[in-house]
Enzyme design. Sequence first.
Site, PDB file in Angstrom:
ATOM      1  N   CYS A   1     -45.221 -47.434 -11.962  1.00 50.50           N
ATOM      2  CA  CYS A   1     -46.155 -48.053 -12.893  1.00 50.50           C
ATOM      3  C   CYS A   1     -45.451 -48.609 -14.126  1.00 50.50           C
ATOM      4  O   CYS A   1     -45.968 -49.514 -14.781  1.00 50.50           O
ATOM      5  CB  CYS A   1     -47.238 -47.060 -13.316  1.00 50.50           C
TER       6      CYS A   1
ATOM      7  N   SER B   1     -37.670 -43.426 -19.730  1.00 54.77           N
ATOM      8  CA  SER B   1     -39.093 -43.435 -19.426  1.00 54.77           C
ATOM      9  C   SER B   1     -39.936 -43.619 -20.680  1.00 54.77           C
ATOM     10  O   SER B   1     -39.474 -43.350 -21.799  1.00 54.77           O
ATOM     11  CB  SER B   1     -39.503 -42.120 -18.740  1.00 54.77           C
TER      12      SER B   1
ATOM     13  N   THR C   1     -48.899 -38.279  -9.233  1.00 59.95           N
ATOM     14  CA  THR C   1     -49.475 -38.422 -10.571  1.00 59.95           C
ATOM     15  C   THR C   1     -50.852 -37.774 -10.647  1.00 59.95           C
ATOM     16  O   THR C   1     -51.178 -37.059 -11.605  1.00 59.95           O
ATOM     17  CB  THR C   1     -49.570 -39.907 -10.963  1.00 59.95           C
TER      18      THR C   1
END
Length: 429
Positions: free
Chosen positions: A50, A107, A191
């Site tokens: 994502c 990240s 997730t």
Amino acid sequence: MALLTLGINHRTAPLELRERIAFTPERMAEAFAELRAASGASEAAILSTCNRTELYLAGDDDCAALVLRWLAGFHGLAPGELEDAIYVHRDSEAVRHMMRVASGLDSMVLGEPQILGQLKDAYALAREHDASGTFLSRLFEQTFSVAKRVRTQTAIGENPVSVAYAAVSMASHIFSDMSRNRALLIGAGKTIELVARHLSEAGVTDFLVANRTLDRAQNLAEDHGGRGIVLSDIPDYLPEVDIVIASTASPLPILGKGAVERALKRRKHRPYFMVDIAVPRDIEPEVASLDDVYLYTVDDLRQVIEENVRSREGAAREAENLILAGAQEFLSQLRALDAVATLKQFRQQAERQRDQETEKALRALRNGGDPETVIRSLGRGLTNKLLHEPSIQVRKASAEGRVEVTHWLRELHQLETQDNEVSVTSEKL
């Protein structure tokens, strides 16, 4: 062997662009075949999450322009639409970048652990499509080893913070008593597993898990006392939930504006809290325009995440040192392997020359030649053959001013510097 990493992430590209170049599972086989053909790379791997899309390539040439053109074309974009968002890392920087990604230092959520699993999946996928060879395999294995060191030797993973955690944390700010709210989770991947766990810890006991396959949804839901449904059942259950969190690999939205409008009417406009973690998005962006709907994307979670990662900054500095050491270790291993290959080739060449001169001497002996003369001739011939090409190259290098070649020759053969050696200074006349 050269290494190239090319990609975009949450820092260089907005969500709208990231979702346009995300790779869906259905097109991975096609992508691997086209990527290697278009770039000329001997090895390739694709990471698509994502927050980032990255391509890892091993080959002999610098093929960044070819890869950019292919990446844009594969997703129906012009190269110019990607140029400002693309970053390129080569060789040692590419090694260090992959290790930073695997350790969670690149990240949105500093130190988040999910990316390591996603990188392992990318490696497995490359192997499944016969796209990963010796070079990338060594790099991935070393990267995983370094990421493990970072996890075990620093505090980067303490006080878990992730996109899933941030989503639930934001919901807890909106709903004072989470135990009174019902949640709908769309998807059943890693997730959503994290979301379910964090929701349970926040007090949510009543939630649904919607997935393409019912078995997977049921298994995940039952672990937390929930219920599984299929995606087509979402409109029927939507009016009954307060929280919607979505994360699937669907190339098209699963929840549209019309379905939400109808659900709002049935629940008399009680507000919805929705988080779309997926890229491409699972919830139509137009849903955000509806009254009584609070829709957030992964980019909207940035502020929540930044507040929760400050405590990890010291650990991140320690992690950077481990990554630098790990990258240097990997590059040293590669140089050693290259030296072994070169020495093997050098020995094979010397053995061919030896065999040629030996065969010539044996023929002379069979023809009645004097043994002493033949042996002396063998020695001279072998010496001449071994030294002929190196002598030419050393003279050529010296004439070009590359005096380091002479120095290396002395070091390789442990030669003492002669007192009468001519010293040549490099001057431009």
